[in-house]
Motif scaffolding. Structure first.
Motif, PDB file in Angstrom:
ATOM      1  N   GLU A  52      12.505  10.908  14.051  1.00 52.51           N
ATOM      2  CA  GLU A  52      13.967  10.904  14.069  1.00 52.51           C
ATOM      3  C   GLU A  52      14.513   9.485  13.941  1.00 52.51           C
ATOM      4  O   GLU A  52      15.445   9.235  13.178  1.00 52.51           O
ATOM      5  N   GLU A  53      13.957   8.555  14.712  1.00 55.13           N
ATOM      6  CA  GLU A  53      14.459   7.186  14.682  1.00 55.13           C
ATOM      7  C   GLU A  53      14.206   6.533  13.320  1.00 55.13           C
ATOM      8  O   GLU A  53      15.072   5.814  12.794  1.00 55.13           O
ATOM      9  N   GLN A  54      13.045   6.782  12.739  1.00 55.76           N
ATOM     10  CA  GLN A  54      12.779   6.256  11.394  1.00 55.76           C
ATOM     11  C   GLN A  54      13.817   6.784  10.403  1.00 55.76           C
ATOM     12  O   GLN A  54      14.305   6.043   9.542  1.00 55.76           O
ATOM     13  N   SER A  55      14.157   8.058  10.546  1.00 52.17           N
ATOM     14  CA  SER A  55      15.111   8.683   9.626  1.00 52.17           C
ATOM     15  C   SER A  55      16.511   8.103   9.813  1.00 52.17           C
ATOM     16  O   SER A  55      17.252   7.920   8.835  1.00 52.17           O
ATOM     17  N   ARG A  56      16.898   7.822  11.052  1.00 50.70           N
ATOM     18  CA  ARG A  56      18.206   7.210  11.293  1.00 50.70           C
ATOM     19  C   ARG A  56      18.273   5.823  10.653  1.00 50.70           C
ATOM     20  O   ARG A  56      19.292   5.451  10.054  1.00 50.70           O
ATOM     21  N   GLN A  57      17.186   5.047  10.794  1.00 51.82           N
ATOM     22  CA  GLN A  57      17.171   3.712  10.197  1.00 51.82           C
ATOM     23  C   GLN A  57      17.186   3.800   8.671  1.00 51.82           C
ATOM     24  O   GLN A  57      17.838   2.985   8.004  1.00 51.82           O
ATOM     25  N   LEU A  58      16.476   4.770   8.126  1.00 54.43           N
ATOM     26  CA  LEU A  58      16.489   4.974   6.677  1.00 54.43           C
ATOM     27  C   LEU A  58      17.896   5.310   6.197  1.00 54.43           C
ATOM     28  O   LEU A  58      18.370   4.763   5.185  1.00 54.43           O
ATOM     29  N   LEU A  59      18.577   6.170   6.932  1.00 50.39           N
ATOM     30  CA  LEU A  59      19.936   6.551   6.555  1.00 50.39           C
ATOM     31  C   LEU A  59      20.866   5.340   6.592  1.00 50.39           C
ATOM     32  O   LEU A  59      21.700   5.156   5.694  1.00 50.39           O
ATOM     33  N   ARG A  60      20.692   4.487   7.600  1.00 51.86           N
ATOM     34  CA  ARG A  60      21.519   3.271   7.656  1.00 51.86           C
ATOM     35  C   ARG A  60      21.221   2.348   6.478  1.00 51.86           C
ATOM     36  O   ARG A  60      22.136   1.720   5.924  1.00 51.86           O
ATOM     37  N   ALA A  61      19.946   2.258   6.079  1.00 53.18           N
ATOM     38  CA  ALA A  61      19.586   1.409   4.936  1.00 53.18           C
ATOM     39  C   ALA A  61      20.203   1.951   3.647  1.00 53.18           C
ATOM     40  O   ALA A  61      20.689   1.166   2.803  1.00 53.18           O
ATOM     41  N   ILE A  62      20.223   3.260   3.476  1.00 57.50           N
ATOM     42  CA  ILE A  62      20.844   3.859   2.294  1.00 57.50           C
ATOM     43  C   ILE A  62      22.340   3.558   2.273  1.00 57.50           C
ATOM     44  O   ILE A  62      22.915   3.203   1.239  1.00 57.50           O
ATOM     45  N   ARG A  63      22.973   3.681   3.434  1.00 59.31           N
ATOM     46  CA  ARG A  63      24.411   3.412   3.507  1.00 59.31           C
ATOM     47  C   ARG A  63      24.720   1.955   3.192  1.00 59.31           C
ATOM     48  O   ARG A  63      25.741   1.649   2.561  1.00 59.31           O
ATOM     49  N   ARG A  64      23.850   1.042   3.625  1.00 57.64           N
ATOM     50  CA  ARG A  64      24.067  -0.376   3.302  1.00 57.64           C
ATOM     51  C   ARG A  64      24.053  -0.596   1.797  1.00 57.64           C
ATOM     52  O   ARG A  64      24.878  -1.344   1.252  1.00 57.64           O
ATOM     53  N   ASP A  65      23.098   0.023   1.130  1.00 59.97           N
ATOM     54  CA  ASP A  65      23.043  -0.106  -0.328  1.00 59.97           C
ATOM     55  C   ASP A  65      24.310   0.438  -0.982  1.00 59.97           C
ATOM     56  O   ASP A  65      24.847  -0.152  -1.934  1.00 59.97           O
ATOM     57  N   GLU A  66      24.791   1.576  -0.457  1.00 59.76           N
ATOM     58  CA  GLU A  66      26.015   2.162  -1.014  1.00 59.76           C
ATOM     59  C   GLU A  66      27.200   1.225  -0.846  1.00 59.76           C
ATOM     60  O   GLU A  66      27.993   1.030  -1.773  1.00 59.76           O
ATOM     61  N   LYS A  67      27.338   0.626   0.345  1.00 57.52           N
ATOM     62  CA  LYS A  67      28.455  -0.276   0.597  1.00 57.52           C
ATOM     63  C   LYS A  67      28.384  -1.514  -0.283  1.00 57.52           C
ATOM     64  O   LYS A  67      29.412  -2.106  -0.640  1.00 57.52           O
ATOM     65  N   GLN A  68      27.162  -1.914  -0.641  1.00 50.88           N
ATOM     66  CA  GLN A  68      26.977  -3.078  -1.508  1.00 50.88           C
ATOM     67  C   GLN A  68      27.130  -2.728  -2.989  1.00 50.88           C
ATOM     68  O   GLN A  68      26.997  -3.597  -3.855  1.00 50.88           O
ATOM     69  N   GLY A  69      27.409  -1.469  -3.258  1.00 47.88           N
ATOM     70  CA  GLY A  69      27.626  -1.042  -4.635  1.00 47.88           C
ATOM     71  C   GLY A  69      26.371  -0.806  -5.438  1.00 47.88           C
ATOM     72  O   GLY A  69      26.430  -0.674  -6.671  1.00 47.88           O
ATOM     73  N   LYS A  70      25.216  -0.743  -4.774  1.00 43.14           N
ATOM     74  CA  LYS A  70      23.972  -0.489  -5.486  1.00 43.14           C
ATOM     75  C   LYS A  70      23.877   0.997  -5.844  1.00 43.14           C
ATOM     76  O   LYS A  70      24.100   1.848  -4.987  1.00 43.14           O
ATOM     77  N   PRO A  71      23.568   1.307  -7.077  1.00 51.00           N
ATOM     78  CA  PRO A  71      23.557   2.722  -7.493  1.00 51.00           C
ATOM     79  C   PRO A  71      22.408   3.504  -6.861  1.00 51.00           C
ATOM     80  O   PRO A  71      21.319   2.971  -6.640  1.00 51.00           O
ATOM     81  N   LEU A  72      22.677   4.779  -6.575  1.00 52.06           N
ATOM     82  CA  LEU A  72      21.655   5.692  -6.063  1.00 52.06           C
ATOM     83  C   LEU A  72      21.404   6.768  -7.105  1.00 52.06           C
ATOM     84  O   LEU A  72      22.348   7.324  -7.671  1.00 52.06           O
ATOM     85  N   ASP A  73      20.130   7.061  -7.361  1.00 51.42           N
ATOM     86  CA  ASP A  73      19.822   8.129  -8.306  1.00 51.42           C
ATOM     87  C   ASP A  73      20.124   9.484  -7.659  1.00 51.42           C
ATOM     88  O   ASP A  73      20.317   9.600  -6.448  1.00 51.42           O
ATOM     89  N   THR A  74      20.135  10.522  -8.471  1.00 53.12           N
ATOM     90  CA  THR A  74      20.523  11.857  -8.013  1.00 53.12           C
ATOM     91  C   THR A  74      19.653  12.350  -6.870  1.00 53.12           C
ATOM     92  O   THR A  74      20.157  12.904  -5.880  1.00 53.12           O
TER      93      THR A  74
END
Length: 430
Positions: free
Chosen positions: A289-311
């Motif tokens: 669970e904790e690994q997944s929460r940290q992963l989700l935060r890392a994805i959100r950081r990329d989104e805020k920085q404007g980095k594109p996410l694939d489908t």
């Protein structure tokens, strides 16, 4: 709705006449319905007759009344922080409490509600003293809230943020209330600044196993899953949740393992997502669970920085958000009540049933399967000035940790005071 209006903070324009006129409407139409008529078969199906939230009784003890009267008397700068176990009903209970002690109380709400319903909808919500929380741009809302509190108008916000449909568990809290209270206490040292936590627990007035089975059947049908009327209530709920996880495995291109209970199957899915995305976002410490929460935060950081996410990454991010809405800490009890089962069904409906007018309406106004009693308790308030005198360097996070402990203790006390009459084995462990 243009993005400019949706993402722009507009100062509330509270209309005292409108707010006071809506008090009886909220009580009759939204909360309680019409006594006697609300229990007549078929007639009780009408929303105005039964009440959208179907609250038959509000239990607020004398100690809580005294605490709320003091916190909201206009002499103090107060931030009111209730728990958030379900959507819409919580809003109506917010309004009911405000109507008793401070009708003009300011209420935080998501920008999609305040700004997302067109020009006239926005005017209505601003007149009802709603404060729009615009993601990434909360400074105006924070500033307005501090000013309102400093002038004696209580400010109410749900520190858990989103609704997670967990009535017996207080989730980690966002620190906005403590941040505002700390800043205001430092800016206005002569003012008494309070954070007043509140909790409520909603309890059915009768056995609702038949109605819960009917709602399970509806969700099964909507998700295209085989009906399981032969299973007992907890077993049917357990199978439904496992089947949804298996559908998610398929949706993400995985093969679901067999013979696992809900938690083990969910952890297996979380692990697969973590493994697939570690090449981009890295590896993290802690349990699954904790690994997944940290992963989700890392994805959100990329989104805020404007980095594109694939489908596929977008899909996996969405599923991470859904899967983390059932943390083990919230569902570790060996025995569940009917209220626990009901909230799990509601969360499934909210997260997975999106098509059709019936599901859209239910998303905004989720109707309970039967009448409930709302047991409301005010916790001991947090006097921020007193805390600062003892600990001048105290942080907002420390204050929120203390508040969470008080709220959970009050909720645990309610659960002991009003034990469930019908309990079941924990479906997630079956």
């Amino acid at each position: 709705m243009g993005s400019s209006r949706l993402n722009t903070f507009v100062t509330p324009q509270p209309n005292a006449g409108l707010i006071r006129a809506l008090i009886p409407f909220n009580r009759l139409v939204n909360l309680k319905g019409i006594p006697l008529l609300r229990d007549i078969p078929y007639l009780s199906r009408l929303p105005i007759v039964r009440g959208l939230c179907d609250i038959r009784q509000i239990d607020l003890d004398d100690a809580s009344k005294a605490l709320l009267a003091f916190a909201m008397n206009g002499d103090n700068a107060s931030f009111i922080t209730p728990n958030h176990p379900e959507f819409f009903t919580d809003w109506m209970l917010d309004k009911e409490i405000a109507s008793r002690y401070a009708p003009l109380t300011a209420n935080w709400a998501t920008h999609s509600i305040v700004n997302g319903m067109g020009k006239w909808g926005q005017k209505f919500w601003l007149a009802n003293h709603l404060i729009a929380q615009v993601p990434g741009d909360t400074e105006a809302a924070l500033s307005y809230s501090k000013h309102a509190a400093a002038t004696g108008t209580p400010v109410l916000l749900h520190p858990e943020g989103q609704v997670l449909w967990q009535s017996d568990y207080i989730n980690p809290l966002f620190h906005g209330a403590a941040q505002m209270a700390l800043e205001l206490a430092q800016e206005r040292p002569e003012k008494t600044v309070l954070i007043q936590p509140i909790v409520w627990k909603l309890r059915f007035t009768r056995n609702v196993s038949r109605e819960l089975m009917q709602e399970l059947a509806y969700v099964e049908q909507q998700l295209g899953l085989p009906a399981q009327p032969h299973l007992a209530l907890p077993l049917r709920l357990a199978k439904l949740h496992r089947d949804v996880l298996k559908q998610t495995h398929t949706y993400l291109g995985y093969i679901a393992p067999t013979g696992l209970n809900y938690f083990d199957l969910r952890d297996a899915l979380l692990s697969r997502i973590n493994q697939d995305l570690q090449h981009r976002f890295g590896t993290f410490a802690g349990d699954t669970e904790e690994q997944s929460r940290q992963l989700l935060r890392a994805i959100r950081r990329d989104e805020k920085q404007g980095k594109p996410l694939d489908t596929m990454t977008v899909r996996k991010r969405r599923e991470l958000q859904r899967l983390l809405r059932t943390p083990k800490a919230a569902y570790s009890a060996e025995r569940w009540s009917q209220e626990n089962i009901a909230e799990c069904i509601k969360r499934l409906r909210n997260d997975y049933l999106k098509k059709g007018w019936r599901n859209t309406l239910h998303h905004f106004v989720p109707r309970p399967v039967a009448g409930r009693i709302a047991h409301i308790r005010a916790c001991e308030p947090i006097d921020v000035q007193a805390m600062l005198k003892q600990h001048p360097d105290i942080s907002a996070d420390t204050i929120m940790d203390e508040m969470r402990q008080r709220m959970q203790a009050a909720l645990d006390s309610l659960r002991l005071q009003f034990p469930a009459t019908q309990t079941y084995a924990n479906p997630f462990k079956l």
